[in-house]
Scaffold this motif. Structure first.
Motif, PDB file in Angstrom:
ATOM      1  N   ILE A  52     -57.359  22.247 -22.401  1.00  0.00           N
ATOM      2  CA  ILE A  52     -56.683  22.102 -21.065  1.00  0.00           C
ATOM      3  C   ILE A  52     -56.704  20.652 -20.790  1.00  0.00           C
ATOM      4  CG2 ILE A  52     -57.255  22.377 -18.569  1.00  0.00           C
ATOM      5  CD1 ILE A  52     -59.519  24.712 -19.396  1.00  0.00           C
ATOM      6  N   LEU A  53     -57.270  19.815 -21.587  1.00  0.00           N
ATOM      7  CA  LEU A  53     -57.209  18.254 -21.348  1.00  0.00           C
ATOM      8  C   LEU A  53     -56.291  17.572 -22.468  1.00  0.00           C
ATOM      9  CD1 LEU A  53     -60.751  17.258 -20.725  1.00  0.00           C
ATOM     10  CD2 LEU A  53     -58.843  17.533 -18.939  1.00  0.00           C
ATOM     11  N   ALA A  54     -55.650  18.292 -23.233  1.00  0.00           N
ATOM     12  CA  ALA A  54     -54.702  18.189 -24.430  1.00  0.00           C
ATOM     13  C   ALA A  54     -53.301  18.129 -23.787  1.00  0.00           C
ATOM     14  CB  ALA A  54     -55.049  18.784 -25.590  1.00  0.00           C
ATOM     15  N   THR A  55     -53.098  17.256 -22.839  1.00  0.00           N
ATOM     16  CA  THR A  55     -51.807  17.272 -22.038  1.00  0.00           C
ATOM     17  C   THR A  55     -51.721  16.067 -21.408  1.00  0.00           C
ATOM     18  OG1 THR A  55     -50.408  18.758 -20.837  1.00  0.00           O
ATOM     19  CG2 THR A  55     -52.572  18.468 -20.187  1.00  0.00           C
ATOM     20  N   ASP A  56     -50.346  15.933 -20.731  1.00  0.00           N
ATOM     21  CA  ASP A  56     -50.280  14.765 -19.898  1.00  0.00           C
ATOM     22  C   ASP A  56     -50.984  15.114 -18.451  1.00  0.00           C
ATOM     23  OD1 ASP A  56     -48.176  13.014 -21.504  1.00  0.00           O
ATOM     24  OD2 ASP A  56     -47.394  15.006 -21.531  1.00  0.00           O
ATOM     25  N   SER A  57     -51.551  14.098 -17.765  1.00  0.00           N
ATOM     26  CA  SER A  57     -52.087  14.482 -16.633  1.00  0.00           C
ATOM     27  C   SER A  57     -51.344  14.897 -15.615  1.00  0.00           C
ATOM     28  CB  SER A  57     -52.525  13.012 -16.140  1.00  0.00           C
ATOM     29  OG  SER A  57     -53.219  12.351 -16.822  1.00  0.00           O
ATOM     30  N   TYR A  58     -49.896  14.770 -15.308  1.00  0.00           N
ATOM     31  CA  TYR A  58     -49.204  15.126 -14.379  1.00  0.00           C
ATOM     32  C   TYR A  58     -48.904  16.705 -14.610  1.00  0.00           C
ATOM     33  CZ  TYR A  58     -44.931  15.010 -17.534  1.00  0.00           C
ATOM     34  OH  TYR A  58     -44.133  15.329 -18.677  1.00  0.00           O
ATOM     35  N   LYS A  59     -49.121  17.265 -15.615  1.00  0.00           N
ATOM     36  CA  LYS A  59     -48.961  18.776 -15.953  1.00  0.00           C
ATOM     37  C   LYS A  59     -49.799  19.711 -15.166  1.00  0.00           C
ATOM     38  CE  LYS A  59     -46.179  18.575 -20.214  1.00  0.00           C
ATOM     39  NZ  LYS A  59     -44.761  19.453 -19.560  1.00  0.00           N
ATOM     40  N   GLN A  60     -50.917  18.968 -15.254  1.00  0.00           N
ATOM     41  CA  GLN A  60     -52.065  19.727 -14.189  1.00  0.00           C
ATOM     42  C   GLN A  60     -51.636  20.112 -12.657  1.00  0.00           C
ATOM     43  OE1 GLN A  60     -54.818  20.615 -15.806  1.00  0.00           O
ATOM     44  NE2 GLN A  60     -54.989  19.174 -17.209  1.00  0.00           N
ATOM     45  N   GLU A  72     -65.302  21.473 -17.617  1.00  0.00           N
ATOM     46  CA  GLU A  72     -65.293  20.050 -17.872  1.00  0.00           C
ATOM     47  C   GLU A  72     -63.800  19.644 -17.280  1.00  0.00           C
ATOM     48  OE1 GLU A  72     -65.441  17.507 -21.659  1.00  0.00           O
ATOM     49  OE2 GLU A  72     -64.336  19.215 -21.914  1.00  0.00           O
ATOM     50  N   ALA A  73     -62.629  20.410 -17.605  1.00  0.00           N
ATOM     51  CA  ALA A  73     -61.432  20.143 -17.105  1.00  0.00           C
ATOM     52  C   ALA A  73     -61.193  19.826 -15.504  1.00  0.00           C
ATOM     53  CB  ALA A  73     -60.360  20.950 -17.762  1.00  0.00           C
ATOM     54  N   GLU A  74     -61.848  20.745 -14.814  1.00  0.00           N
ATOM     55  CA  GLU A  74     -62.087  20.591 -13.279  1.00  0.00           C
ATOM     56  C   GLU A  74     -62.641  19.503 -13.115  1.00  0.00           C
ATOM     57  OE1 GLU A  74     -62.746  23.601  -9.437  1.00  0.00           O
ATOM     58  OE2 GLU A  74     -64.239  23.453 -10.962  1.00  0.00           O
ATOM     59  N   ALA A  75     -63.725  18.872 -13.570  1.00  0.00           N
ATOM     60  CA  ALA A  75     -64.620  17.835 -13.293  1.00  0.00           C
ATOM     61  C   ALA A  75     -63.427  16.549 -13.624  1.00  0.00           C
ATOM     62  CB  ALA A  75     -65.801  17.707 -13.812  1.00  0.00           C
ATOM     63  N   VAL A  76     -62.917  16.553 -14.653  1.00  0.00           N
ATOM     64  CA  VAL A  76     -62.086  15.267 -15.023  1.00  0.00           C
ATOM     65  C   VAL A  76     -60.915  15.280 -14.164  1.00  0.00           C
ATOM     66  CG1 VAL A  76     -60.464  14.630 -16.814  1.00  0.00           C
ATOM     67  CG2 VAL A  76     -62.697  15.424 -17.464  1.00  0.00           C
ATOM     68  N   CYS A  77     -60.285  16.398 -13.924  1.00  0.00           N
ATOM     69  CA  CYS A  77     -59.006  16.601 -12.666  1.00  0.00           C
ATOM     70  C   CYS A  77     -59.400  15.810 -11.427  1.00  0.00           C
ATOM     71  CB  CYS A  77     -58.396  17.682 -12.996  1.00  0.00           C
ATOM     72  SG  CYS A  77     -57.565  18.052 -14.117  1.00  0.00           S
ATOM     73  N   ALA A  78     -60.754  16.315 -11.043  1.00  0.00           N
ATOM     74  CA  ALA A  78     -61.054  15.783  -9.548  1.00  0.00           C
ATOM     75  C   ALA A  78     -61.163  14.467  -9.626  1.00  0.00           C
ATOM     76  CB  ALA A  78     -62.465  16.510  -9.359  1.00  0.00           C
ATOM     77  N   ALA A  79     -61.923  13.779 -10.507  1.00  0.00           N
ATOM     78  CA  ALA A  79     -62.258  12.270 -10.555  1.00  0.00           C
ATOM     79  C   ALA A  79     -60.911  11.588 -11.103  1.00  0.00           C
ATOM     80  CB  ALA A  79     -63.181  12.250 -11.692  1.00  0.00           C
ATOM     81  N   HIS A  80     -59.914  12.194 -11.773  1.00  0.00           N
ATOM     82  CA  HIS A  80     -58.945  11.489 -12.135  1.00  0.00           C
ATOM     83  C   HIS A  80     -57.709  11.175 -11.158  1.00  0.00           C
ATOM     84  CE1 HIS A  80     -56.112  10.077 -15.012  1.00  0.00           C
ATOM     85  NE2 HIS A  80     -55.040  11.284 -15.037  1.00  0.00           N
ATOM     86  N   GLY A  81     -57.745  12.270  -9.982  1.00  0.00           N
ATOM     87  CA  GLY A  81     -56.881  12.323  -9.075  1.00  0.00           C
ATOM     88  C   GLY A  81     -55.797  13.471  -9.150  1.00  0.00           C
ATOM     89  N   ASN A 137     -55.887  23.795 -11.772  1.00  0.00           N
ATOM     90  CA  ASN A 137     -55.417  25.329 -11.459  1.00  0.00           C
ATOM     91  C   ASN A 137     -56.617  26.142 -11.929  1.00  0.00           C
ATOM     92  OD1 ASN A 137     -54.180  27.818 -11.348  1.00  0.00           O
ATOM     93  ND2 ASN A 137     -52.764  27.304 -12.975  1.00  0.00           N
ATOM     94  N   ARG A 138     -57.778  26.104 -11.067  1.00  0.00           N
ATOM     95  CA  ARG A 138     -59.014  26.817 -11.413  1.00  0.00           C
ATOM     96  C   ARG A 138     -58.579  28.367 -11.534  1.00  0.00           C
ATOM     97  NH1 ARG A 138     -64.388  25.713 -12.924  1.00  0.00           N
ATOM     98  NH2 ARG A 138     -65.083  27.832 -13.583  1.00  0.00           N
ATOM     99  N   ALA A 139     -57.738  28.908 -10.552  1.00  0.00           N
ATOM    100  CA  ALA A 139     -57.652  30.364 -10.716  1.00  0.00           C
ATOM    101  C   ALA A 139     -56.846  30.670 -12.221  1.00  0.00           C
ATOM    102  CB  ALA A 139     -56.855  30.859  -9.530  1.00  0.00           C
ATOM    103  N   TRP A 168     -56.865  29.110 -14.952  1.00  0.00           N
ATOM    104  CA  TRP A 168     -57.672  29.131 -16.190  1.00  0.00           C
ATOM    105  C   TRP A 168     -58.787  30.172 -16.066  1.00  0.00           C
ATOM    106  CZ3 TRP A 168     -55.488  27.011 -20.235  1.00  0.00           C
ATOM    107  CH2 TRP A 168     -54.621  26.169 -19.977  1.00  0.00           C
ATOM    108  N   ASP A 169     -59.356  30.450 -15.032  1.00  0.00           N
ATOM    109  CA  ASP A 169     -60.321  31.328 -15.208  1.00  0.00           C
ATOM    110  C   ASP A 169     -59.828  32.610 -15.586  1.00  0.00           C
ATOM    111  OD1 ASP A 169     -62.423  29.778 -14.178  1.00  0.00           O
ATOM    112  OD2 ASP A 169     -62.454  30.321 -12.078  1.00  0.00           O
ATOM    113  N   ALA A 170     -58.463  33.085 -14.991  1.00  0.00           N
ATOM    114  CA  ALA A 170     -57.872  34.060 -15.509  1.00  0.00           C
ATOM    115  C   ALA A 170     -57.641  34.365 -16.994  1.00  0.00           C
ATOM    116  CB  ALA A 170     -56.560  34.404 -14.551  1.00  0.00           C
ATOM    117  N   ILE A 171     -57.242  33.283 -17.483  1.00  0.00           N
ATOM    118  CA  ILE A 171     -56.961  33.154 -18.999  1.00  0.00           C
ATOM    119  C   ILE A 171     -58.497  33.518 -19.827  1.00  0.00           C
ATOM    120  CG2 ILE A 171     -56.639  31.571 -20.752  1.00  0.00           C
ATOM    121  CD1 ILE A 171     -54.358  30.145 -19.385  1.00  0.00           C
ATOM    122  N   VAL A 172     -59.473  32.724 -19.293  1.00  0.00           N
ATOM    123  CA  VAL A 172     -60.676  32.986 -19.805  1.00  0.00           C
ATOM    124  C   VAL A 172     -61.147  34.539 -19.561  1.00  0.00           C
ATOM    125  CG1 VAL A 172     -63.314  32.599 -19.783  1.00  0.00           C
ATOM    126  CG2 VAL A 172     -61.694  30.658 -19.403  1.00  0.00           C
TER     127      VAL A 172
END
Length: 462
Positions: free
Chosen positions: A5-13, A65-74, A78-80, A82-86
């Motif tokens: 989930i973190l192997a991408t460009d920030s703006y794609k989040q 982990e990705a959610e925490a990074v994105c929250a701090a990163h600004g 997409n929690r829903a 990625w949760d669905a993928i899991v």
């Protein structure tokens, strides 16, 4: 990077919030756009990405982990989604990927890969993978293409001067690039891409990569060779003894040993040591001595070395009228080699009447580190969107400021044209079975697995 989930460009989040509400699927293709480096390429490197990256399930811990990074990163997250993928897909990405067979020689501007999401709730997923997918494909494809261009230059020289051009060719360009790349992963992927075209390498990560991802028992070969430390540790006064030790340690039928010979004075080493003090030792061995210059002009110096060895060891004139050194001695030039200097060195040797049998070439960072995504102008672009009624709509870009960056509209296919060349075509304009891009991955399952020899066979059509 182990969290997909973190192997991408920030703006794609944030892109899951940006597609039209009626979007159910996005299709996107990968191509090397027309470019000044090469009008064709060798497509290679998708399989390690499929097996090693897409084959690793996304976990709940990755999502946290990705959610925490994105929250701090600004960035929004997409929690829903990625949760669905899991939970719904077992961590495997609901994607279908179609691609040309790896090793295919394709013109620039022809789609190589097309991706589409298979879960209609996740149209954002297709282009989310762009960063990692492009990175996985552009680099080995570009290195394989560079290696193929070198092979074409060397083959032309051999065909003009050698009695056995095809027998000589596989070991004429040696990879010394492991220390010149940015990471071990690059060494493995780039070194493996070089081995699509040649069989000589000192990049051991490439051997492991070819074994792991393509089932190659042994994709490349090397020989014992000296470096400056093993020669200069003897001291200048014992340079002859250092060379003699190499001859003694690595002799035998069919054995080859390379000795760097410019630690002090290359001309003296070639004429005074190899060609005089150790001449009889060289000529009575069962193996082959390869003399390696490692400094000076990359064209003049090795050409002079070949001439000096001819003066001391002689040789024969082959059926094409070119001089071939005594079979006990050869030369390798690994310093300063690139497309231009290889071509100039071949021309210089031919001009002096020497067959290209006499020399091998080596490349380091110039082979594995000198290229960028822009060398072949790689890009991944959306080409179609499916709406909630199941209808596909064309998607493309056409910037007035740079028409060369325009993209293809409509789901893509690749067909063989009337002249035999590959060309792009809309998928909806293809007859069944005409499209050469076939499904290689679907929802976590590898559908096609290429072996290394099949890749090499296709790439040999360059």
């Amino acid at each position: 990077m182990t969290n997909f989930i973190l192997a991408t460009d920030s703006y794609k989040q944030s892109h899951f919030l940006q597609y039209p509400p009626e979007a159910r699927a996005i299709s996107a293709y990968v191509e090397a756009r027309p470019n000044p480096f090469s009008d064709r390429l060798i497509f290679f490197g998708l399989q390690p990405y499929l097996i090693g990256m897409l084959g690793t399930p996304v976990t709940a811990a990755d999502v946290d982990e990705a959610e925490a990074v994105c929250a701090a990163h600004g960035e929004p997250f997409n929690r829903a989604g990625w949760d669905a993928i899991v939970t719904r897909h077992g961590g495997m990405l609901p994607l279908e990927i179609r691609a040309l067979p790896e090793g295919t020689v394709a013109p620039a501007g022809v789609p190589l890969v097309e991706v589409v999401n298979t879960d209609p709730a996740m149209p954002w997923l297709t282009t989310f993978v762009e960063t990692a997918l492009l990175r996985a494909v552009w680099y080995p494809t570009t290195v394989a293409t560079l290696s193929a261009r070198c092979r074409a230059i060397i083959r032309a020289g051999l065909e003009r001067t050698s009695d056995d051009p095809e027998g000589q060719l596989p070991f004429k360009l040696h990879d010394f690039g492991a220390r010149g790349v940015s990471s071990g992963e690059s060494a493995g992927l780039g070194g493996m891409a070089h081995l699509v075209c040649f069989q000589g390498t000192d990049t051991m990560e490439a051997l492991a990569a070819a074994r792991r991802w393509y089932g190659a028992e042994m994709a490349g070969f090397s020989i014992p060779a000296a470096e400056h430390s093993t020669m200069t540790s003897w001291g200048r006064a014992r340079e002859t003894a250092a060379y003699a030790n190499m001859l003694d340690r690595f002799d035998g039928p069919g054995k080859i040993v390379a000795v760097v010979s410019d630690s002090y004075d290359l001309d003296h080493a070639v004429s005074g040591i190899w060609g005089e003090a150790l001449r009889e030792k060289v000529l009575t061995r069962q193996g082959v001595l390869v003399v390696r210059p490692d400094s000076g002009d990359p064209v003049e110096t090795p050409a002079r070395t070949v001439e000096a060895l001819w003066a001391r060891f002689g040789g024969s004139v082959n059926a094409k009228g070119f001089r071939v050194l005594d079979p006990h001695v050869r030369v390798i030039q690994g310093d300063g080699m690139n497309l231009d200097s290889i071509a100039r060195l071949i021309d210089r040797l031919i001009g002096k009447g020497f067959a290209i049998d006499n020399i091998a070439f080596g490349m380091g960072g110039g082979l594995l580190q000198s290229t960028t995504r822009d060398t072949l102008r790689f890009a991944m672009k959306a080409d179609a969107m499916q709406d909630d009624a199941g209808i596909w709509h064309d998607v493309s870009k056409s910037p007035a400021t740079d028409p060369g960056k325009g993209s293809k509209a409509g789901r893509q296919a690749v067909v063989r044209g009337a002249d035999g060349r590959l060309e792009a075509r809309r998928l909806d304009a293809c007859a069944p079975g005409e499209d050469l891009m076939t499904p290689v991955w679907r929802n976590g399952e590898l559908l096609v697995r290429h072996d290394f020899e099949a890749v090499r066979a296709r790439a040999a059509l360059w």
